[in-house]
Design an enzyme around this catalytic site. Structure first.
Site, mmCIF file in Angstrom:
data_model
loop_
_atom_site.group_PDB
_atom_site.id
_atom_site.type_symbol
_atom_site.label_atom_id
_atom_site.label_comp_id
_atom_site.label_asym_id
_atom_site.label_seq_id
_atom_site.Cartn_x
_atom_site.Cartn_y
_atom_site.Cartn_z
ATOM 1 C CB ALA A 10 -0.679 1.977 -0.883
ATOM 2 C CE LYS A 49 8.638 0.694 4.360
ATOM 3 N NZ LYS A 49 8.078 1.693 3.729
ATOM 4 N N GLY A 101 0.538 -9.218 -8.514
ATOM 5 C CA GLY A 101 0.119 -8.758 -7.343
ATOM 6 C C GLY A 101 -1.051 -7.624 -7.180
ATOM 7 C CE LYS A 124 -1.259 -12.790 4.618
ATOM 8 N NZ LYS A 124 -1.776 -13.490 5.597
ATOM 9 C CG ASN A 174 4.835 -2.785 9.245
ATOM 10 O OD1 ASN A 174 4.774 -3.945 9.452
ATOM 11 N ND2 ASN A 174 4.918 -2.132 8.110
#
Length: 363
Positions: free
Chosen positions: A170, A222, A26, A315, A287
């Site tokens: 991140a 979460k 990834g 994503k 999110n």
């Protein structure tokens, strides 16, 4: 320029057994940060080969160049982590089978909806003694019930899989702001400590916890709670409402964990992967950000549209996870027992307006 993967891993190269080789499967935002963390440690730890392979799903950039080639030329993921040097010992490899060849430590960090396909491609292509760790938040929903990503990896590839989750965003880790994380393991504490050494830095503190299911479910659920928090922010309901929302949501998250896995330990919720991660994600994650925009637009712009506009190729995991959790609840007859998860999903698909999240909290 980064070393050539072909030269380092050629078919005729004998692989010493006393040193571990690491491949990161990834190369998105979090995958690139993971590669940076790991690469800084493989140079220091004598038990690891210096080079860290990073599998890149090949893309053609607007310039016409291939993403993997640009990463190897610039030592930077110009699309998903611009401005951050990964380390000269990181090698981007666009061929999945070649990326994992000879590696005995596999780090999986891709959107969870792609993992079943990735695993099917790797069957019979990895070392029998390989160990895996999943940094992936999400689950697969099958007829027999939910399947966590670590379980999917173990079942399809026949290898042990730990997990790493925690209160970390991140982009903040990329610029070396202090963060922490939890490695969840089943039985082998020695391999868990090896993962701890591989990820730990002065600014990224990692600990181990013998509770794979608890650690992984916290990291997965979460994101659904963060969607709810984003709705509250977008409705401008204030901090008091958001605090109550988080209290109710935390209670429901822990209850859901225990309903799915009786072996989950309560103390896991007080690790970095638990309440700390929940708070971090509800304050600043992608999110929350997209759910805020969704509520401000009255639910008139889809999450797909907002994801494309706001995340630049990354994503959004919370919406798909909310759907998967909803399917688990519906299959087991638990919809009324977990109104938060039910309400979030129904708002996401347009069945309820964003204001329903406050009505859920009041009831």
């Amino acid at each position: 320029m980064a070393p050539s993967a072909e030269t380092e891993y050629g078919d005729n190269v004998e692989v010493p057994d006393n040193k571990s080789r690491v491949t990161v499967v990834g190369s998105g935002n979090w995958g690139s940060v993971a590669a940076k963390l790991i690469a800084s440690n493989t140079l220091k730890l004598s038990s690891f080969h210096d080079e860290v392979r990073m599998w890149v799903f090949e893309e053609v950039l607007p310039s016409g160049e291939k993403l993997s080639e640009v990463i190897n030329q610039t030592n930077e993921n110009v699309k998903y982590l611009p401005g951050i040097k990964l380390g000269r010992n990181v090698v981007a490899v666009p061929d999945l089978e070649h990326a994992v060849r000879d590696a005995n430590m596999l780090v999986f960090v891709t959107p969870h909806q792609f993992m079943e396909g990735i695993c099917s491609r790797l069957v019979g292509k990895i070392r029998e003694d390989a160990e895996a760790i999943s940094l992936i938040k999400g689950m697969e929903v099958k007829m027999e019930g939910p399947c966590m990503i670590s379980t999917l990896i173990t079942e399809q590839l026949g290898i042990n899989c730990c997990v790493l989750m925690g209160a970390n965003i991140a982009n903040e880790i990329a610029v070396e702001k202090f963060s922490e994380a939890t490695v969840g393991y089943r039985e082998n504490k020695e391999i868990a400590e090896k993962w701890v050494r591989l990820f730990s830095t002065a600014y990224f503190m990692v600990s181990a916890c013998q509770d794979v299911e608890g650690v992984e479910l916290c990291g997965t659920l979460k994101n659904v709670v963060a969607i709810a928090a984003g709705f509250v922010d977008g409705l401008e309901m204030g901090n008091n409402t958001k605090a109550r929302q988080l209290f109710l949501d935390t209670t429901m998250l822990s209850t859901f964990n225990f309903c799915l896995h009786l072996t989950v330990y309560m103390i896991t919720f007080f690790e970095s992967c638990g309440v700390a991660d929940l708070i971090t994600t509800c304050l600043g994650g992608r999110n929350r950000k997209c759910a805020d925009a969704f509520a401000r637009n009255g639910g008139k712009r889809s999450f797909d549209e907002l994801e494309s506009e706001m995340l630049q190729g990354q994503k959004l995991q919370g919406v798909s996870t909310a759907k998967e959790v909803y399917e688990v609840l519906r299959h087991r007859g638990w919809l009324e027992l977990f109104p938060l998860f039910t309400t979030v999903h129904e708002i996401c698909i347009g069945r309820l307006p964003p204001t329903a999240i406050v009505e859920y909290s009041q009831s």
